[in-house]
Design a protein around this motif. Sequence first.
Motif, PDB file in Angstrom:
ATOM      1  N   LYS A  57      26.250 -12.871 -18.908  1.00 14.66           N
ATOM      2  CA  LYS A  57      26.462 -14.571 -18.536  1.00 14.66           C
ATOM      3  C   LYS A  57      27.762 -14.196 -17.911  1.00 14.66           C
ATOM      4  O   LYS A  57      28.840 -13.446 -18.416  1.00 14.66           O
ATOM      5  CB  LYS A  57      26.827 -15.358 -19.417  1.00 14.66           C
ATOM      6  CG  LYS A  57      25.398 -15.861 -19.942  1.00 14.66           C
ATOM      7  CD  LYS A  57      25.638 -17.141 -20.818  1.00 14.66           C
ATOM      8  CE  LYS A  57      24.118 -17.670 -21.294  1.00 14.66           C
ATOM      9  NZ  LYS A  57      24.238 -19.129 -21.351  1.00 14.66           N
ATOM     10  N   THR A 100      18.856 -12.082 -17.075  1.00 13.54           N
ATOM     11  CA  THR A 100      18.203 -11.870 -18.338  1.00 13.54           C
ATOM     12  C   THR A 100      17.213 -10.582 -18.008  1.00 13.54           C
ATOM     13  O   THR A 100      16.330 -10.642 -17.090  1.00 13.54           O
ATOM     14  CB  THR A 100      17.152 -12.955 -18.859  1.00 13.54           C
ATOM     15  OG1 THR A 100      17.789 -14.242 -18.993  1.00 13.54           O
ATOM     16  CG2 THR A 100      16.580 -12.810 -20.090  1.00 13.54           C
ATOM     17  N   ALA A 154      15.428  -9.693 -25.384  1.00 14.92           N
ATOM     18  CA  ALA A 154      16.187  -9.514 -24.181  1.00 14.92           C
ATOM     19  C   ALA A 154      17.578  -9.338 -24.202  1.00 14.92           C
ATOM     20  O   ALA A 154      18.360  -9.435 -25.181  1.00 14.92           O
ATOM     21  CB  ALA A 154      16.060 -10.731 -22.934  1.00 14.92           C
ATOM     22  N   HIS A 155      18.034  -8.534 -23.051  1.00 15.44           N
ATOM     23  CA  HIS A 155      19.743  -8.448 -22.874  1.00 15.44           C
ATOM     24  C   HIS A 155      19.839  -9.552 -22.092  1.00 15.44           C
ATOM     25  O   HIS A 155      19.367  -9.689 -20.858  1.00 15.44           O
ATOM     26  CB  HIS A 155      19.874  -7.120 -22.082  1.00 15.44           C
ATOM     27  CG  HIS A 155      19.499  -5.827 -23.242  1.00 15.44           C
ATOM     28  ND1 HIS A 155      20.658  -5.466 -24.042  1.00 15.44           N
ATOM     29  CD2 HIS A 155      18.553  -5.346 -23.176  1.00 15.44           C
ATOM     30  CE1 HIS A 155      20.101  -4.386 -24.687  1.00 15.44           C
ATOM     31  NE2 HIS A 155      18.687  -4.277 -24.263  1.00 15.44           N
ATOM     32  N   VAL A 156      21.023 -10.399 -22.269  1.00 15.81           N
ATOM     33  CA  VAL A 156      21.406 -11.607 -21.638  1.00 15.81           C
ATOM     34  C   VAL A 156      23.069 -11.204 -20.998  1.00 15.81           C
ATOM     35  O   VAL A 156      23.650 -11.213 -21.947  1.00 15.81           O
ATOM     36  CB  VAL A 156      21.376 -12.668 -22.251  1.00 15.81           C
ATOM     37  CG1 VAL A 156      21.631 -14.090 -21.457  1.00 15.81           C
ATOM     38  CG2 VAL A 156      19.916 -12.962 -22.849  1.00 15.81           C
ATOM     39  N   GLU A 198      22.694  -9.013 -26.842  1.00 17.19           N
ATOM     40  CA  GLU A 198      21.469  -8.640 -27.163  1.00 17.19           C
ATOM     41  C   GLU A 198      20.690  -9.705 -27.844  1.00 17.19           C
ATOM     42  O   GLU A 198      21.157  -9.859 -29.225  1.00 17.19           O
ATOM     43  CB  GLU A 198      21.303  -7.255 -27.498  1.00 17.19           C
ATOM     44  CG  GLU A 198      19.951  -6.706 -27.823  1.00 17.19           C
ATOM     45  CD  GLU A 198      19.998  -5.198 -28.024  1.00 17.19           C
ATOM     46  OE1 GLU A 198      18.836  -4.663 -28.286  1.00 17.19           O
ATOM     47  OE2 GLU A 198      21.049  -4.505 -28.218  1.00 17.19           O
ATOM     48  N   THR A 199      19.395  -9.852 -27.660  1.00 10.79           N
ATOM     49  CA  THR A 199      18.754 -10.813 -28.554  1.00 10.79           C
ATOM     50  C   THR A 199      17.465  -9.924 -28.964  1.00 10.79           C
ATOM     51  O   THR A 199      17.355  -8.986 -28.376  1.00 10.79           O
ATOM     52  CB  THR A 199      18.220 -12.153 -27.917  1.00 10.79           C
ATOM     53  OG1 THR A 199      17.154 -11.796 -26.733  1.00 10.79           O
ATOM     54  CG2 THR A 199      19.445 -12.811 -27.399  1.00 10.79           C
ATOM     55  N   THR A 223      23.271 -16.382 -15.144  1.00  7.38           N
ATOM     56  CA  THR A 223      22.930 -15.769 -16.043  1.00  7.38           C
ATOM     57  C   THR A 223      21.575 -14.934 -15.549  1.00  7.38           C
ATOM     58  O   THR A 223      20.930 -15.177 -15.083  1.00  7.38           O
ATOM     59  CB  THR A 223      22.350 -16.888 -16.920  1.00  7.38           C
ATOM     60  OG1 THR A 223      23.059 -17.859 -17.393  1.00  7.38           O
ATOM     61  CG2 THR A 223      21.567 -16.430 -18.218  1.00  7.38           C
TER      62      THR A 223
END
Length: 159
Positions: free
Chosen positions: A66, A141, A62-64, A58-59, A139
């Motif tokens: 991979k 996002t 956003a939630h990322v 989590e940034t 990825t």
Amino acid sequence: MSLIPSIFGGRRSNIFDPFSLHMWDPFEGFPLSSNLANVTSSARETSAFANARIDWKETPEAHVFKADLPGLKKEEVKVEVEEGKVLQISGERSKEQEEKNDQWHRVERSSGKFLRRFRLPENAKIDQVKASMENGVLTVTVPKEQVKKPEVKAIEISG
């Protein structure tokens, strides 16, 4: 064979150690009928690929997600968001065609279907989800809604 790895630098060989240098195969050395061999190899392939490795971070924006999906094309992978904010990543790796003249010595690459589901938090913007695939890494996002800071109004004190 010791179940405890040597602390003096010896090679580790342990069926309970995921980092062991030797992979134990319970069917190694046993003659299997072709039917049983197909069932066990099929079960191993599906179970091995069913656990596609996915990271979720989590940034502030956003939630990322991979996912390592080596050897898959983007056409073989599906990314969906279900009702109730559930992100679903699925796909299938086809088994390599066997020729009659081929003699396989080792089969370690997995094939089969995989499916992973993640419940997204309330602040996820599901209508703005983006996915890309590069060098076998998917990825996804999922942007987050901006958290509204409470408005603070200064009140003048009379008196």
